[in-house]
Design a protein around this motif. Structure first.
Motif, PDB file in Angstrom:
ATOM      1  N   ARG A  25     -42.381 -61.767 -28.841  1.00 30.55           N
ATOM      2  CA  ARG A  25     -41.811 -61.525 -30.173  1.00 30.55           C
ATOM      3  C   ARG A  25     -41.689 -60.039 -30.465  1.00 30.55           C
ATOM      4  N   GLY A  26     -42.092 -59.208 -29.510  1.00 38.14           N
ATOM      5  CA  GLY A  26     -42.005 -57.770 -29.699  1.00 38.14           C
ATOM      6  C   GLY A  26     -43.218 -57.153 -30.359  1.00 38.14           C
ATOM      7  N   ASN A  27     -44.270 -57.933 -30.536  1.00 38.33           N
ATOM      8  CA  ASN A  27     -45.491 -57.389 -31.114  1.00 38.33           C
ATOM      9  C   ASN A  27     -46.173 -56.462 -30.119  1.00 38.33           C
ATOM     10  N   HIS A  28     -46.603 -55.340 -30.620  1.00 41.71           N
ATOM     11  CA  HIS A  28     -47.260 -54.324 -29.801  1.00 41.71           C
ATOM     12  C   HIS A  28     -48.550 -54.855 -29.203  1.00 41.71           C
ATOM     13  N   CYS A  29     -48.708 -54.657 -27.902  1.00 44.49           N
ATOM     14  CA  CYS A  29     -49.951 -55.049 -27.228  1.00 44.49           C
ATOM     15  C   CYS A  29     -50.668 -53.849 -26.637  1.00 44.49           C
ATOM     16  N   GLY A  30     -49.914 -52.888 -26.116  1.00 45.11           N
ATOM     17  CA  GLY A  30     -50.548 -51.720 -25.514  1.00 45.11           C
ATOM     18  C   GLY A  30     -49.565 -50.589 -25.317  1.00 45.11           C
ATOM     19  N   LEU A  31     -50.080 -49.370 -25.346  1.00 42.70           N
ATOM     20  CA  LEU A  31     -49.250 -48.179 -25.145  1.00 42.70           C
ATOM     21  C   LEU A  31     -50.097 -47.115 -24.465  1.00 42.70           C
ATOM     22  N   LYS A  32     -49.578 -46.573 -23.374  1.00 43.70           N
ATOM     23  CA  LYS A  32     -50.250 -45.466 -22.689  1.00 43.70           C
ATOM     24  C   LYS A  32     -49.197 -44.439 -22.302  1.00 43.70           C
ATOM     25  N   GLN A  33     -49.580 -43.170 -22.435  1.00 45.04           N
ATOM     26  CA  GLN A  33     -48.693 -42.085 -22.019  1.00 45.04           C
ATOM     27  C   GLN A  33     -49.381 -41.265 -20.949  1.00 45.04           C
ATOM     28  N   TYR A  34     -48.573 -40.835 -19.990  1.00 42.00           N
ATOM     29  CA  TYR A  34     -49.057 -40.034 -18.882  1.00 42.00           C
ATOM     30  C   TYR A  34     -48.154 -38.816 -18.739  1.00 42.00           C
ATOM     31  N   LYS A  35     -48.720 -37.724 -18.317  1.00 40.50           N
ATOM     32  CA  LYS A  35     -47.932 -36.526 -18.082  1.00 40.50           C
ATOM     33  C   LYS A  35     -47.053 -36.763 -16.861  1.00 40.50           C
ATOM     34  N   ASN A  36     -45.773 -36.418 -16.972  1.00 39.83           N
ATOM     35  CA  ASN A  36     -44.853 -36.577 -15.848  1.00 39.83           C
ATOM     36  C   ASN A  36     -44.771 -35.260 -15.081  1.00 39.83           C
ATOM     37  N   GLN A  37     -45.483 -35.201 -13.970  1.00 38.02           N
ATOM     38  CA  GLN A  37     -45.460 -34.034 -13.095  1.00 38.02           C
ATOM     39  C   GLN A  37     -44.919 -34.421 -11.726  1.00 38.02           C
ATOM     40  N   PHE A  38     -44.047 -35.403 -11.701  1.00 37.10           N
ATOM     41  CA  PHE A  38     -43.618 -35.990 -10.438  1.00 37.10           C
ATOM     42  C   PHE A  38     -42.156 -35.678 -10.164  1.00 37.10           C
ATOM     43  N   ASP A  39     -41.855 -35.465  -8.904  1.00 37.19           N
ATOM     44  CA  ASP A  39     -40.478 -35.193  -8.517  1.00 37.19           C
ATOM     45  C   ASP A  39     -39.922 -36.383  -7.738  1.00 37.19           C
ATOM     46  N   LYS A  40     -38.745 -36.198  -7.209  1.00 35.99           N
ATOM     47  CA  LYS A  40     -38.044 -37.264  -6.512  1.00 35.99           C
ATOM     48  C   LYS A  40     -38.854 -37.842  -5.349  1.00 35.99           C
ATOM     49  N   ILE A  81     -29.786 -44.022  -9.866  1.00 39.07           N
ATOM     50  CA  ILE A  81     -29.592 -42.990 -10.878  1.00 39.07           C
ATOM     51  C   ILE A  81     -28.501 -42.064 -10.354  1.00 39.07           C
ATOM     52  N   VAL A  82     -27.360 -42.041 -11.047  1.00 38.66           N
ATOM     53  CA  VAL A  82     -26.233 -41.225 -10.572  1.00 38.66           C
ATOM     54  C   VAL A  82     -26.116 -39.904 -11.311  1.00 38.66           C
ATOM     55  N   PHE A  83     -26.725 -39.816 -12.491  1.00 39.86           N
ATOM     56  CA  PHE A  83     -26.714 -38.557 -13.238  1.00 39.86           C
ATOM     57  C   PHE A  83     -27.931 -38.517 -14.141  1.00 39.86           C
ATOM     58  N   ALA A  84     -28.735 -37.479 -13.988  1.00 41.03           N
ATOM     59  CA  ALA A  84     -29.921 -37.287 -14.820  1.00 41.03           C
ATOM     60  C   ALA A  84     -29.998 -35.798 -15.149  1.00 41.03           C
ATOM     61  N   PRO A  85     -29.525 -35.426 -16.323  1.00 43.15           N
ATOM     62  CA  PRO A  85     -29.401 -33.998 -16.627  1.00 43.15           C
ATOM     63  C   PRO A  85     -30.726 -33.271 -16.820  1.00 43.15           C
ATOM     64  N   TYR A  86     -31.812 -33.988 -17.075  1.00 40.97           N
ATOM     65  CA  TYR A  86     -33.067 -33.327 -17.414  1.00 40.97           C
ATOM     66  C   TYR A  86     -34.096 -33.331 -16.300  1.00 40.97           C
ATOM     67  N   TYR A  87     -33.865 -34.093 -15.238  1.00 42.18           N
ATOM     68  CA  TYR A  87     -34.782 -34.081 -14.101  1.00 42.18           C
ATOM     69  C   TYR A  87     -34.019 -34.420 -12.842  1.00 42.18           C
ATOM     70  N   ASP A  88     -34.610 -34.084 -11.696  1.00 42.43           N
ATOM     71  CA  ASP A  88     -33.943 -34.258 -10.413  1.00 42.43           C
ATOM     72  C   ASP A  88     -34.250 -35.624  -9.806  1.00 42.43           C
ATOM     73  N   TYR A  89     -33.751 -36.679 -10.468  1.00 41.89           N
ATOM     74  CA  TYR A  89     -33.903 -38.013  -9.915  1.00 41.89           C
ATOM     75  C   TYR A  89     -32.546 -38.597  -9.511  1.00 41.89           C
ATOM     76  N   THR A  90     -31.527 -37.762  -9.454  1.00 45.35           N
ATOM     77  CA  THR A  90     -30.193 -38.218  -9.074  1.00 45.35           C
ATOM     78  C   THR A  90     -30.219 -38.791  -7.660  1.00 45.35           C
ATOM     79  N   ASP A  91     -29.487 -39.888  -7.470  1.00 45.72           N
ATOM     80  CA  ASP A  91     -29.384 -40.616  -6.201  1.00 45.72           C
ATOM     81  C   ASP A  91     -30.677 -41.312  -5.807  1.00 45.72           C
ATOM     82  N   LEU A  92     -31.570 -41.486  -6.747  1.00 38.37           N
ATOM     83  CA  LEU A  92     -32.816 -42.195  -6.480  1.00 38.37           C
ATOM     84  C   LEU A  92     -32.590 -43.681  -6.732  1.00 38.37           C
ATOM     85  N   PRO A  93     -32.786 -44.535  -5.713  1.00 44.09           N
ATOM     86  CA  PRO A  93     -32.659 -45.976  -5.946  1.00 44.09           C
ATOM     87  C   PRO A  93     -33.767 -46.420  -6.898  1.00 44.09           C
TER      88      PRO A  93
END
Length: 105
Positions: A25-40, A81-93
């Motif tokens: 029903r879309g009721n919140h169950c959990g939320l976690k955030q992690y720092k994204n320091q990862f590349d392609k 991913i064919v275009f990602a202007p903010y990170y280098d994940y282009t051409d990543l399946p």
């Protein structure tokens, strides 16, 4: 019924990876955030690990997890991913689905 299943949503942004779980029903169950320091070269393994960790925290329900979504800040086509202007994940399946699990390739 809200107790029949769950969904996992992953937001892959420039600075953070956010993993959100909810019931059907879309009721919140959990939320976690992690720092994204990862590349392609290592983002797929990190996403797999985060999803596995999240699956371990979700209560069993009759339908289990019925879906996993991944939001990418860019353009995808045929699961690439064919275009990602903010990170280098282009051409990543992004995703391949089997009958028993979701795999990233």
């Amino acid at each position: 019924d809200t107790e029949n299943g769950n969904v996992i949503s992953v937001d892959l942004s420039v600075d953070t990876i956010t993993v959100f779980t909810s019931d059907l029903r879309g009721n919140h169950c959990g939320l976690k955030q992690y720092k994204n320091q990862f590349d392609k070269s290592n983002i797929i393994l990190r996403l797999i690990n985060l999803i596995d960790e999240t699956l371990d925290t979700i209560d069993d329900t009759p339908l289990g997890v019925v879906g996993i979504s991944i939001a990418v800040h860019g353009v995808t086509y045929n699961n690439d991913i064919v275009f990602a202007p903010y990170y280098d994940y282009t051409d990543l399946p992004v995703i391949t689905h089997s009958s028993t699990a979701i795999f990233f390739i």
